[in-house]
Write a protein that holds these residues in place. Structure first.
Motif, short mmCIF file in Angstrom:
data_model
loop_
_atom_site.label_atom_id
_atom_site.label_comp_id
_atom_site.label_asym_id
_atom_site.label_seq_id
_atom_site.Cartn_x
_atom_site.Cartn_y
_atom_site.Cartn_z
N THR A 1 -7.24 4.76 5.31
CA THR A 1 -7.22 4.70 6.77
C THR A 1 -8.64 4.52 7.30
N ARG B 1 -2.68 2.77 -3.04
CA ARG B 1 -3.79 3.10 -2.14
C ARG B 1 -3.32 3.20 -0.69
N CYS B 2 -3.80 4.22 0.01
CA CYS B 2 -3.60 4.31 1.46
C CYS B 2 -4.94 4.69 2.08
N ASP C 1 -5.94 -0.13 4.77
CA ASP C 1 -4.48 -0.28 4.83
C ASP C 1 -3.92 0.06 6.20
N GLN C 2 -4.62 0.92 6.93
CA GLN C 2 -4.29 1.22 8.32
C GLN C 2 -5.59 1.25 9.12
N CYS D 1 0.85 -1.19 0.00
CA CYS D 1 0.00 0.00 0.00
C CYS D 1 0.89 1.24 0.00
N CYS E 1 0.67 3.69 2.28
CA CYS E 1 0.84 4.24 3.63
C CYS E 1 2.27 4.02 4.11
N ARG E 2 2.65 4.74 5.15
CA ARG E 2 3.99 4.54 5.72
C ARG E 2 4.15 3.11 6.22
N CYS F 1 1.84 -0.63 6.22
CA CYS F 1 0.63 -1.32 5.76
C CYS F 1 0.37 -2.53 6.66
#
Length: 340
Positions: A140, A137-138, A282-283, A59, A61-62, A64
Protein backbone atom coordinates in the motif's frame (compact mmCIF):
# COMPACT_ATOMS: atom_id res chain seq x y z
CA UNK A 1 -47.05 -49.88 -27.26
CA UNK A 2 -44.15 -47.81 -25.79
CA UNK A 3 -43.98 -47.98 -21.96
CA UNK A 4 -44.70 -44.71 -20.11
CA UNK A 5 -41.47 -45.02 -18.14
CA UNK A 6 -39.47 -45.00 -21.39
CA UNK A 7 -41.38 -41.97 -22.72
CA UNK A 8 -40.68 -40.04 -19.51
CA UNK A 9 -36.98 -40.86 -19.70
CA UNK A 10 -36.82 -39.82 -23.36
CA UNK A 11 -38.52 -36.48 -22.66
CA UNK A 12 -36.08 -35.83 -19.78
CA UNK A 13 -33.08 -36.57 -22.01
CA UNK A 14 -34.47 -34.33 -24.76
CA UNK A 15 -34.98 -31.41 -22.36
CA UNK A 16 -31.43 -31.85 -21.02
CA UNK A 17 -29.98 -31.77 -24.54
CA UNK A 18 -31.98 -28.62 -25.34
CA UNK A 19 -30.62 -26.87 -22.21
CA UNK A 20 -27.05 -27.91 -23.04
CA UNK A 21 -27.45 -26.69 -26.63
CA UNK A 22 -28.89 -23.36 -25.45
CA UNK A 23 -26.02 -22.88 -23.02
CA UNK A 24 -23.42 -23.59 -25.67
CA UNK A 25 -25.14 -21.23 -28.09
CA UNK A 26 -25.12 -18.49 -25.44
CA UNK A 27 -21.39 -18.98 -24.75
CA UNK A 28 -20.53 -18.92 -28.45
CA UNK A 29 -22.63 -15.78 -29.04
CA UNK A 30 -21.11 -13.88 -26.09
CA UNK A 31 -17.56 -14.90 -27.03
CA UNK A 32 -18.12 -13.86 -30.65
CA UNK A 33 -19.49 -10.46 -29.65
CA UNK A 34 -16.69 -9.92 -27.15
CA UNK A 35 -13.86 -10.65 -29.58
CA UNK A 36 -15.53 -8.86 -32.49
CA UNK A 37 -15.41 -5.70 -30.35
CA UNK A 38 -11.86 -6.47 -29.29
CA UNK A 39 -10.69 -6.87 -32.89
CA UNK A 40 -12.36 -3.62 -33.98
CA UNK A 41 -10.64 -1.66 -31.18
CA UNK A 42 -6.85 -2.11 -30.76
CA UNK A 43 -7.03 -1.19 -27.08
CA UNK A 44 -9.97 -3.54 -26.71
CA UNK A 45 -7.93 -6.38 -28.22
CA UNK A 46 -5.18 -5.75 -25.68
CA UNK A 47 -7.80 -5.71 -22.96
CA UNK A 48 -9.30 -8.99 -24.21
CA UNK A 49 -5.94 -10.73 -24.16
CA UNK A 50 -5.37 -9.63 -20.58
CA UNK A 51 -8.71 -11.01 -19.52
CA UNK A 52 -8.09 -14.35 -21.17
CA UNK A 53 -4.51 -14.65 -19.85
CA UNK A 54 -5.34 -13.77 -16.25
CA UNK A 55 -5.77 -16.88 -14.10
CA UNK A 56 -5.02 -15.51 -10.63
CA UNK A 57 -5.23 -12.30 -8.64
CA UNK A 58 -2.30 -9.98 -9.45
CA UNK A 59 -1.75 -9.16 -5.76
CA UNK A 60 -2.74 -10.18 -2.23
CA UNK A 61 -4.79 -7.06 -1.49
CA UNK A 62 -8.59 -7.13 -1.45
CA UNK A 63 -8.50 -5.05 -4.62
CA UNK A 64 -5.45 -4.65 -6.90
CA UNK A 65 -4.98 -1.66 -9.18
CA UNK A 66 -3.93 -3.97 -12.06
CA UNK A 67 -6.83 -6.39 -11.89
CA UNK A 68 -7.98 -8.58 -14.77
CA UNK A 69 -10.99 -6.40 -15.54
CA UNK A 70 -8.84 -3.45 -16.59
CA UNK A 71 -10.70 -1.23 -19.00
CA UNK A 72 -9.26 -0.39 -22.44
CA UNK A 73 -8.29 3.18 -21.43
CA UNK A 74 -6.06 1.96 -18.60
CA UNK A 75 -4.73 -1.08 -20.48
CA UNK A 76 -3.69 1.11 -23.40
CA UNK A 77 -1.57 3.34 -21.15
CA UNK A 78 -0.21 1.10 -18.41
CA UNK A 79 3.09 -0.63 -19.21
CA UNK A 80 5.10 -2.48 -16.58
CA UNK A 81 7.99 -3.23 -18.94
CA UNK A 82 9.57 0.22 -18.38
CA UNK A 83 11.03 0.31 -14.86
CA UNK A 84 10.57 3.56 -12.91
CA UNK A 85 14.11 3.57 -11.50
CA UNK A 86 17.45 3.64 -13.27
CA UNK A 87 20.18 1.10 -12.53
CA UNK A 88 23.31 0.13 -14.46
CA UNK A 89 21.42 -2.59 -16.33
CA UNK A 90 18.80 -0.24 -17.80
CA UNK A 91 20.81 3.00 -17.98
CA UNK A 92 21.62 2.77 -21.70
CA UNK A 93 19.11 5.11 -23.33
CA UNK A 94 18.12 5.00 -26.98
CA UNK A 95 19.23 7.98 -29.07
CA UNK A 96 15.62 9.12 -29.30
CA UNK A 97 15.06 8.95 -25.53
CA UNK A 98 18.37 10.66 -24.73
CA UNK A 99 17.64 13.47 -27.20
CA UNK A 100 14.13 13.95 -25.77
CA UNK A 101 15.36 13.97 -22.17
CA UNK A 102 18.23 16.39 -22.87
CA UNK A 103 15.74 18.81 -24.49
CA UNK A 104 13.77 19.27 -21.24
CA UNK A 105 16.26 21.70 -19.70
CA UNK A 106 18.81 22.45 -22.39
CA UNK A 107 22.48 22.40 -21.40
CA UNK A 108 25.05 24.15 -23.56
CA UNK A 109 27.70 21.46 -23.19
CA UNK A 110 26.32 18.40 -21.37
CA UNK A 111 28.79 15.89 -20.00
CA UNK A 112 28.95 12.39 -21.45
CA UNK A 113 25.85 10.65 -20.09
CA UNK A 114 27.31 7.14 -19.91
CA UNK A 115 30.42 8.30 -18.08
CA UNK A 116 28.38 10.25 -15.53
CA UNK A 117 26.12 7.24 -14.94
CA UNK A 118 29.13 4.98 -14.39
CA UNK A 119 30.54 7.41 -11.82
CA UNK A 120 27.15 7.70 -10.16
CA UNK A 121 26.70 3.96 -9.65
CA UNK A 122 30.15 3.70 -8.13
CA UNK A 123 28.76 5.92 -5.35
CA UNK A 124 25.18 4.68 -4.90
CA UNK A 125 23.64 1.16 -5.13
CA UNK A 126 22.43 -0.01 -8.54
CA UNK A 127 20.04 -2.70 -7.34
CA UNK A 128 16.84 -3.30 -9.31
CA UNK A 129 14.12 -2.62 -6.74
CA UNK A 130 10.36 -3.22 -6.51
CA UNK A 131 10.20 -5.75 -9.35
CA UNK A 132 8.40 -8.15 -7.03
CA UNK A 133 4.77 -7.78 -8.13
CA UNK A 134 2.75 -10.95 -7.70
CA UNK A 135 -0.15 -12.72 -5.99
CA UNK A 136 1.66 -12.83 -2.62
CA UNK A 137 2.35 -9.09 -2.35
CA UNK A 138 0.07 -6.36 -1.02
CA UNK A 139 2.00 -3.08 -0.98
CA UNK A 140 0.00 0.00 0.00
CA UNK A 141 1.25 3.46 -0.88
CA UNK A 142 0.32 7.04 -0.02
CA UNK A 143 1.30 9.71 -2.54
CA UNK A 144 1.20 13.03 -0.71
CA UNK A 145 1.06 16.16 -2.84
CA UNK A 146 1.53 19.67 -1.49
CA UNK A 147 -1.91 21.19 -2.07
CA UNK A 148 -3.52 23.54 0.42
CA UNK A 149 -6.49 21.15 0.52
CA UNK A 150 -4.53 19.19 3.14
CA UNK A 151 -5.02 21.98 5.70
CA UNK A 152 -7.41 20.78 8.39
CA UNK A 153 -7.89 17.42 6.66
CA UNK A 154 -6.67 15.27 9.58
CA UNK A 155 -5.38 12.69 7.10
CA UNK A 156 -2.12 12.19 9.01
CA UNK A 157 -2.86 8.78 10.54
CA UNK A 158 -4.31 7.43 7.32
CA UNK A 159 -1.24 8.55 5.36
CA UNK A 160 1.19 7.06 7.88
CA UNK A 161 -0.61 3.68 7.80
CA UNK A 162 0.71 2.87 4.28
CA UNK A 163 3.82 0.81 3.62
CA UNK A 164 5.30 3.53 1.39
CA UNK A 165 4.74 7.28 1.85
CA UNK A 166 5.88 9.34 -1.13
CA UNK A 167 6.44 13.11 -0.87
CA UNK A 168 8.03 15.62 -3.19
CA UNK A 169 10.08 18.83 -3.18
CA UNK A 170 9.94 20.86 0.06
CA UNK A 171 6.97 19.07 1.72
CA UNK A 172 7.56 19.88 5.42
CA UNK A 173 5.94 17.56 7.96
CA UNK A 174 7.01 19.13 11.27
CA UNK A 175 4.07 21.08 12.62
CA UNK A 176 1.70 19.58 10.03
CA UNK A 177 1.66 15.95 11.21
CA UNK A 178 -2.07 15.85 11.98
CA UNK A 179 -2.92 16.70 8.38
CA UNK A 180 -0.02 15.29 6.32
CA UNK A 181 1.47 12.57 8.54
CA UNK A 182 4.97 12.22 9.94
CA UNK A 183 6.49 9.31 8.00
CA UNK A 184 8.26 9.51 4.64
CA UNK A 185 9.79 6.54 2.85
CA UNK A 186 10.51 8.15 -0.55
CA UNK A 187 11.19 11.84 -1.12
CA UNK A 188 11.23 13.08 -4.72
CA UNK A 189 13.39 16.09 -5.54
CA UNK A 190 15.67 17.71 -8.11
CA UNK A 191 18.64 20.03 -7.42
CA UNK A 192 16.57 23.21 -7.44
CA UNK A 193 14.06 21.80 -4.91
CA UNK A 194 16.50 19.82 -2.75
CA UNK A 195 16.26 19.49 1.03
CA UNK A 196 17.97 17.45 3.71
CA UNK A 197 16.53 14.06 4.67
CA UNK A 198 16.82 11.69 7.60
CA UNK A 199 18.83 8.49 7.33
CA UNK A 200 15.79 6.23 6.83
CA UNK A 201 14.26 8.03 3.84
CA UNK A 202 15.06 7.21 0.21
CA UNK A 203 16.02 10.25 -1.83
CA UNK A 204 14.52 9.83 -5.30
CA UNK A 205 16.33 12.17 -7.67
CA UNK A 206 14.26 13.33 -10.63
CA UNK A 207 16.92 14.33 -13.18
CA UNK A 208 15.94 16.79 -15.91
CA UNK A 209 19.48 17.05 -17.33
CA UNK A 210 22.90 15.40 -17.08
CA UNK A 211 24.04 18.13 -14.69
CA UNK A 212 21.44 16.91 -12.19
CA UNK A 213 23.18 13.53 -12.06
CA UNK A 214 26.52 15.28 -11.59
CA UNK A 215 24.96 17.40 -8.85
CA UNK A 216 23.87 14.42 -6.73
CA UNK A 217 27.41 12.99 -6.97
CA UNK A 218 28.81 16.35 -5.89
CA UNK A 219 26.20 16.96 -3.17
CA UNK A 220 27.07 13.64 -1.54
CA UNK A 221 30.85 14.13 -1.81
CA UNK A 222 32.84 17.25 -2.68
CA UNK A 223 30.08 19.89 -2.81
CA UNK A 224 31.67 21.59 -5.83
CA UNK A 225 28.45 22.15 -7.85
CA UNK A 226 26.71 25.22 -6.44
CA UNK A 227 24.68 26.35 -9.46
CA UNK A 228 22.55 24.82 -12.19
CA UNK A 229 20.40 27.50 -13.81
CA UNK A 230 19.96 28.96 -10.30
CA UNK A 231 21.95 28.59 -7.04
CA UNK A 232 21.40 25.14 -5.46
CA UNK A 233 22.43 23.35 -2.28
CA UNK A 234 26.05 22.34 -2.68
CA UNK A 235 25.74 19.55 -0.10
CA UNK A 236 22.81 17.50 1.08
CA UNK A 237 22.18 15.32 4.10
CA UNK A 238 20.88 11.99 2.85
CA UNK A 239 21.73 8.31 3.13
CA UNK A 240 23.73 7.59 -0.05
CA UNK A 241 22.83 3.92 0.26
CA UNK A 242 19.17 4.85 -0.18
CA UNK A 243 19.54 7.24 -3.12
CA UNK A 244 17.43 6.25 -6.13
CA UNK A 245 17.40 7.73 -9.64
CA UNK A 246 14.20 8.25 -11.62
CA UNK A 247 14.58 6.60 -14.99
CA UNK A 248 14.62 9.07 -17.96
CA UNK A 249 13.06 6.34 -20.12
CA UNK A 250 10.17 6.06 -17.65
CA UNK A 251 9.91 9.85 -17.73
CA UNK A 252 9.42 9.73 -21.51
CA UNK A 253 6.92 6.85 -21.23
CA UNK A 254 4.77 8.97 -18.88
CA UNK A 255 4.86 11.96 -21.20
CA UNK A 256 3.89 9.89 -24.24
CA UNK A 257 1.47 7.36 -22.77
CA UNK A 258 -0.21 9.30 -19.97
CA UNK A 259 0.04 12.96 -20.99
CA UNK A 260 0.00 12.27 -24.76
CA UNK A 261 2.61 14.99 -25.35
CA UNK A 262 1.92 18.70 -25.76
CA UNK A 263 0.60 19.18 -22.20
CA UNK A 264 3.27 21.35 -20.63
CA UNK A 265 6.98 20.96 -21.28
CA UNK A 266 7.23 17.93 -18.99
CA UNK A 267 5.28 16.26 -16.16
CA UNK A 268 5.26 17.74 -12.67
CA UNK A 269 7.12 16.06 -9.80
CA UNK A 270 3.76 15.20 -8.24
CA UNK A 271 2.55 13.41 -11.36
CA UNK A 272 5.88 11.60 -11.66
CA UNK A 273 5.48 10.45 -8.06
CA UNK A 274 1.94 9.24 -8.72
CA UNK A 275 2.96 7.17 -11.76
CA UNK A 276 5.92 5.77 -9.82
CA UNK A 277 3.47 4.52 -7.18
CA UNK A 278 1.09 3.18 -9.82
CA UNK A 279 3.87 0.90 -11.09
CA UNK A 280 5.38 -0.36 -7.82
CA UNK A 281 2.33 -0.51 -5.51
CA UNK A 282 -0.80 -2.64 -5.34
CA UNK A 283 -3.05 -0.03 -3.72
CA UNK A 284 -2.50 3.72 -4.05
CA UNK A 285 -4.05 6.49 -1.94
CA UNK A 286 -3.53 10.04 -3.21
CA UNK A 287 -3.61 13.12 -0.98
CA UNK A 288 -2.99 16.81 -1.57
CA UNK A 289 -3.56 17.06 -5.33
CA UNK A 290 -5.57 19.84 -6.98
CA UNK A 291 -7.07 23.02 -5.57
CA UNK A 292 -8.46 23.52 -2.08
CA UNK A 293 -12.17 23.73 -1.29
CA UNK A 294 -12.20 27.40 -2.36
CA UNK A 295 -10.65 26.68 -5.74
CA UNK A 296 -7.25 28.11 -4.74
CA UNK A 297 -3.99 26.43 -5.82
CA UNK A 298 -1.28 26.80 -3.19
CA UNK A 299 0.93 24.76 -0.85
CA UNK A 300 -0.33 23.62 2.55
CA UNK A 301 2.48 25.40 4.40
CA UNK A 302 1.95 28.75 2.67
CA UNK A 303 -0.08 31.60 4.11
CA UNK A 304 -0.20 33.45 0.80
CA UNK A 305 -2.97 31.86 -1.26
CA UNK A 306 -1.61 33.44 -4.44
CA UNK A 307 1.74 31.66 -4.07
CA UNK A 308 0.62 28.81 -6.31
CA UNK A 309 1.27 30.70 -9.52
CA UNK A 310 3.25 27.62 -10.66
CA UNK A 311 -0.02 26.33 -12.09
CA UNK A 312 0.11 28.91 -14.88
CA UNK A 313 3.81 28.81 -15.83
CA UNK A 314 3.33 26.55 -18.84
CA UNK A 315 6.03 24.16 -17.59
CA UNK A 316 3.38 21.73 -16.30
CA UNK A 317 -0.23 21.39 -17.39
CA UNK A 318 -1.76 21.15 -13.91
CA UNK A 319 -5.33 20.92 -15.19
CA UNK A 320 -4.60 18.02 -17.57
CA UNK A 321 -2.59 16.13 -14.95
CA UNK A 322 -5.38 16.58 -12.43
CA UNK A 323 -7.97 15.33 -14.94
CA UNK A 324 -5.91 12.16 -15.56
CA UNK A 325 -5.54 11.68 -11.80
CA UNK A 326 -9.28 12.16 -11.34
CA UNK A 327 -9.99 9.63 -14.09
CA UNK A 328 -7.72 7.07 -12.40
CA UNK A 329 -9.80 7.56 -9.26
CA UNK A 330 -13.07 7.22 -11.17
CA UNK A 331 -11.81 3.93 -12.61
CA UNK A 332 -10.89 2.72 -9.08
CA UNK A 333 -7.18 2.48 -9.87
CA UNK A 334 -6.36 4.88 -7.05
CA UNK A 335 -8.29 6.33 -4.14
CA UNK A 336 -8.25 10.11 -4.03
CA UNK A 337 -8.62 12.24 -0.89
CA UNK A 338 -9.32 15.91 -1.60
CA UNK A 339 -9.60 17.48 1.86
CA UNK A 340 -12.51 18.03 4.19
Amino acid sequence: MIPMRFLSWARSRFRMKLKTLALLLCIVTCTTLFFSYALREPSGYKYALRLVASTEAPCACRRCLTEAEDDPWFAERFNRSVHPLMARDNSALSDETLKWWQSLQLEKRPANFSEVVEELFQLIPDDVLYADAGPNRCRTCSVVGNSGNLKGSQYGRLIDASHFIIRMNQAPTTGFEEDVGARTTHHFMYPESARDLDNATSLVLVPFKTLDLQWIISALTTGTIKNTYIPVKSRIKANKDKVLIYNPAFFKYIDESWLRGGHGRYPSTGFLGLLFALHICDQVNVFGFGADQHGDWHHYWEKNLEAGAFRDTGVHDGDFEYNVTRLLADKHKIRMFEGR
